[in-house]
Design a protein around this motif. Structure first.
Motif, short mmCIF file in Angstrom:
data_model
loop_
_atom_site.label_atom_id
_atom_site.label_comp_id
_atom_site.label_asym_id
_atom_site.label_seq_id
_atom_site.Cartn_x
_atom_site.Cartn_y
_atom_site.Cartn_z
N GLU A 94 -9.74 -5.85 7.21
CA GLU A 94 -11.00 -6.44 6.70
C GLU A 94 -11.98 -5.21 6.30
O GLU A 94 -13.20 -5.67 6.49
CB GLU A 94 -11.48 -7.12 8.16
CG GLU A 94 -10.87 -8.31 8.49
CD GLU A 94 -11.26 -9.11 9.56
OE1 GLU A 94 -11.96 -8.73 10.39
OE2 GLU A 94 -11.00 -10.13 10.01
N GLY A 95 -11.28 -4.06 6.08
CA GLY A 95 -12.24 -3.01 5.53
C GLY A 95 -12.89 -2.20 6.73
O GLY A 95 -13.58 -1.15 6.43
N LYS A 96 -12.58 -2.39 7.77
CA LYS A 96 -13.07 -1.62 9.00
C LYS A 96 -12.40 -0.27 9.38
O LYS A 96 -11.07 -0.68 9.46
CB LYS A 96 -13.30 -2.37 10.35
CG LYS A 96 -14.43 -3.46 10.20
CD LYS A 96 -14.66 -4.48 11.28
CE LYS A 96 -15.58 -5.30 11.35
NZ LYS A 96 -16.03 -6.10 12.49
N GLY A 97 -12.93 0.79 9.58
CA GLY A 97 -12.12 1.84 10.16
C GLY A 97 -11.84 2.11 11.32
O GLY A 97 -12.42 1.55 12.02
N PRO A 427 1.93 -1.06 -2.42
CA PRO A 427 2.39 -2.21 -3.02
C PRO A 427 2.74 -3.55 -1.98
O PRO A 427 2.57 -4.68 -2.74
CB PRO A 427 3.57 -1.63 -3.74
CG PRO A 427 4.17 -0.57 -2.47
CD PRO A 427 2.93 -0.01 -2.20
N GLU A 428 2.73 -3.16 -0.96
CA GLU A 428 3.12 -4.44 0.12
C GLU A 428 1.94 -5.30 0.26
O GLU A 428 2.01 -6.37 0.87
CB GLU A 428 3.73 -3.73 1.36
CG GLU A 428 2.49 -3.07 2.29
CD GLU A 428 2.73 -1.80 1.95
OE1 GLU A 428 2.05 -1.08 2.57
OE2 GLU A 428 3.35 -1.13 0.99
N LEU A 429 0.72 -4.82 -0.07
CA LEU A 429 -0.59 -5.45 0.17
C LEU A 429 -1.07 -5.99 -1.43
O LEU A 429 -0.90 -5.57 -2.26
CB LEU A 429 -1.83 -4.72 0.46
CG LEU A 429 -1.53 -4.44 1.93
CD1 LEU A 429 -2.67 -2.96 2.19
CD2 LEU A 429 -1.32 -5.39 2.92
N VAL A 430 -1.39 -7.47 -1.25
CA VAL A 430 -1.96 -8.13 -2.48
C VAL A 430 -3.41 -7.61 -2.71
O VAL A 430 -4.08 -7.68 -1.78
CB VAL A 430 -1.89 -9.54 -2.39
CG1 VAL A 430 -2.61 -10.35 -3.47
CG2 VAL A 430 -0.34 -10.15 -2.23
N ARG A 431 -3.99 -7.28 -3.81
CA ARG A 431 -5.22 -6.83 -4.00
C ARG A 431 -6.13 -7.95 -3.80
O ARG A 431 -5.78 -9.26 -4.39
CB ARG A 431 -5.30 -5.96 -5.31
CG ARG A 431 -4.55 -4.75 -5.47
CD ARG A 431 -5.28 -3.72 -4.59
NE ARG A 431 -4.72 -2.57 -5.05
CZ ARG A 431 -5.12 -1.57 -6.09
NH1 ARG A 431 -6.00 -2.15 -6.75
NH2 ARG A 431 -4.69 -0.59 -6.16
N MET A 432 -7.19 -8.04 -3.26
CA MET A 432 -7.98 -8.96 -3.26
C MET A 432 -9.35 -8.69 -3.90
O MET A 432 -9.88 -7.69 -3.63
CB MET A 432 -8.35 -9.37 -1.89
CG MET A 432 -7.28 -9.86 -1.04
SD MET A 432 -6.42 -11.37 -1.70
CE MET A 432 -7.60 -12.58 -1.37
N PRO A 433 -10.00 -9.56 -4.81
CA PRO A 433 -11.39 -9.22 -5.41
C PRO A 433 -12.39 -9.07 -4.44
O PRO A 433 -12.72 -9.75 -3.54
CB PRO A 433 -11.56 -10.49 -6.25
CG PRO A 433 -10.78 -11.54 -5.41
CD PRO A 433 -9.38 -11.14 -4.98
N GLY A 434 -12.96 -7.73 -4.36
CA GLY A 434 -14.06 -7.31 -3.61
C GLY A 434 -13.61 -6.96 -2.22
O GLY A 434 -14.49 -6.66 -1.60
#
Length: 517
Positions: A94-97, A427-434
């Protein structure tokens, strides 16, 4: 006294087995933490069968929390490692470090797609290292076959039916072999597609397929591919890639909408960020898989340059076999460094190799005995069942169903082209917009997501802003969503529905009045 903290970065072949073995060896005397972007271990050798529709995606995954109950799973990507502070910094989904402290660190970050400085490849090709990439390829191949069948332009039809695979190693050879069977079956079962001729091309600069394996295995694989109709071209590669096709090194231009990049892998960039001695991007370790001068740091798998004691002066190759066995050895040595057991050096003698060529065909040399055909196919599938840490019954059941039932060539539309770029450290992660580390979605992509129309809305734009040939380049003029979408209602339909609602309302009102009385 607090228990020692062990952090394992990466849950590939080496990391997963290290975590499983350490959990058994330490017997709750240490806190084991596994940092990984996904909550599953991926059995990579069977990924071509996912792309070909033989196995369902979850069959080649093994739950980390389900099979490692005494290991703490932390979802995230490692951003950096502070060797002096003994901490690992990561970013969660979720973008948190976050930060993990350790007493022992095992680096098993694995590898990513290998890139070459060829114009257009980073923008127009897709790799084959992860589950999202396999799912995307399966959808893309099915879509191209369906669009070709519905099209009127013979040249465009031929381009859609042409699939170019670059790299004739393990992955590329198996992708081409399974892909040819997959597309041939789609044509064979549909009388209206009788004139279509799916064409798979396998390119490599080497002088033979499977250059890293025994020559007899390579010869068997080459014969099967050519008999099946695969256009095998050795000593040839891609000079330039565009949205219309590829220019080969021999000067030929091949119109295509599909470029699959299987030229190999490179170590995860995390290893180079440590600023420690490297060997071609891999962290140098001793035979005990320990980094010299860093008693608390261990490495294994593709991220580590492990001395090959069977071939002095060389390092073990980046293969799943070595990674799996190194995971067990590094676990014993980490435990030994904490006073649990004795250290052991990594030694491994190859017991043979297997190459799955689809159907009942394979090439194998168990214990040095060369096999081909049905016998090799049986050995190959038996080996994979034995090597998988889970899902064996489900995988075997899918194989039985595939043998007696036709495959379902349908598009799920779960993965967009722009969400699986070739140049990515994960590569194992799908890029999500934003999203964290996500790519910029193409114009109109979010609107399509809301309408349930996956992929092929407008040409995707990757980091370089170029259109992607793995998508339909004509989608701007003729959108072809792979799944069903809700079509706009015509005025007559809206008027009919409005009248129906009025009648329903009037009927309900009369009924309510009658009941009140």
């Amino acid at each position: 006294m607090s228990r020692p903290r062990i952090v394992i970065v990466g849950a590939g072949f080496a990391g997963y087995r290290a975590a499983r073995t350490l959990s058994r060896l330490t017997r709750h005397q240490a806190d084991i933490t596994l940092l990984n972007p996904t909550d599953y271990f991926l059995y990579l050798p069977l990924l071509p069968q996912v792309a070909a529709g033989i196995l369902e995606p979850r069959r080649v995954t093994v739950s980390l929390s389900g099979t490692l109950p005494h290991v703490r799973l932390v979802l995230g990507e490692a951003d950096g490692i502070d060797l002096d502070g003994r901490t690992v910094h990561y970013t969660g989904p979720e973008g948190k470090g976050g930060t993990l402290s350790y007493d022992r660190l095992v680096l098993t970050a694995g590898s990513v797609n290998k890139l070459l400085p060829i114009p257009g490849v980073a923008e127009h090709a897709h790799g084959f290292r992860s589950l999202p990439e396999a799912l995307y390829l399966r959808d893309h191949v099915t879509r191209q076959m369906e669009l070709a069948a519905a099209g009127d332009d013979p040249a465009l039809c031929r381009a859609r039916c042409t699939f170019v695979v670059v790299g004739a190693g393990y992955t590329g050879t198996e992708v081409a072999a399974h892909g040819q069977l997959f597309t041939d079956a789609q044509v064979r079962r549909h009388p209206l597609r009788a004139g279509m001729r799916p064409r798979w091309m396998l390119l490599d600069v080497a002088d033979r397929v499977l250059p890293e394996l025994d020559e007899r295995l390579a010869r068997t694989a080459d014969e099967v591919l050519r008999q099946r109709g695969v256009d095998v071209r050795m000593g040839t590669s891609v000079k330039e890639a565009t949205h219309d096709g590829v220019l080969l090194t021999d000067g030929e231009t091949v119109p295509t909408r599909s470029l699959v990049w299987c030229v190999g892998v490179r170590p995860d960039p995390l290893a180079a960020s440590l600023e420690l001695p490297l060997e071609r991007g891999r962290l140098l370790v001793d035979p005990h898989l320990q980094v010299p001068g860093r008693a608390e740091l261990f490495a294994a798998g593709d991220a580590a340059a492990v001395p090959d004691l069977e071939k002095p002066g060389s390092y073990t190759p980046m293969t799943a076999q070595h990674a799996w066995r190194q995971g067990r050895t590094v676990a014993h040595n980490v435990a030994a460094s904490l006073g649990m057991g004795e250290r052991r050096a990594y030694r491994h003698r190859d017991l043979g190799f297997v190459v799955d060529l689809g159907g009942v065909k394979a090439a194998a040399n168990p214990l040095g005995v060369h096999l081909s055909g049905v016998a090799a196919g049986a050995v190959t599938r038996g080996y994979h069942l034995a090597a998988m840490p889970g899902n064996r019954v489900r995988v075997a059941a899918d194989w039985v169903l595939d043998a007696v039932l036709p495959r379902q060539a349908v598009q799920l539309g779960l993965v967009r082209s722009w969400s699986v770029p070739l140049d990515t450290a994960s590569p194992e992660l799908v890029r999500m917009p934003g999203g964290p580390g996500g790519a910029q979605a193409p114009d109109g992509a979010e609107a399509q997501d809301g309408a349930g129309a996956p992929d092929d809305g407008q040409p995707a734009k990757g980091d370089a802003g170029e259109s992607d040939p793995m998508r339909d380049p004509d989608a701007v003029k003729h959108p072809e969503p792979p799944g069903p979408v809700k079509r706009p209602e015509r005025p007559a339909q809206r008027e009919e529905k409005a009248q129906h609602r009025k009648k329903s309302t009037a009927s309900t009102s009369r009924k309510g009045t009658h009941e009140h009385r």
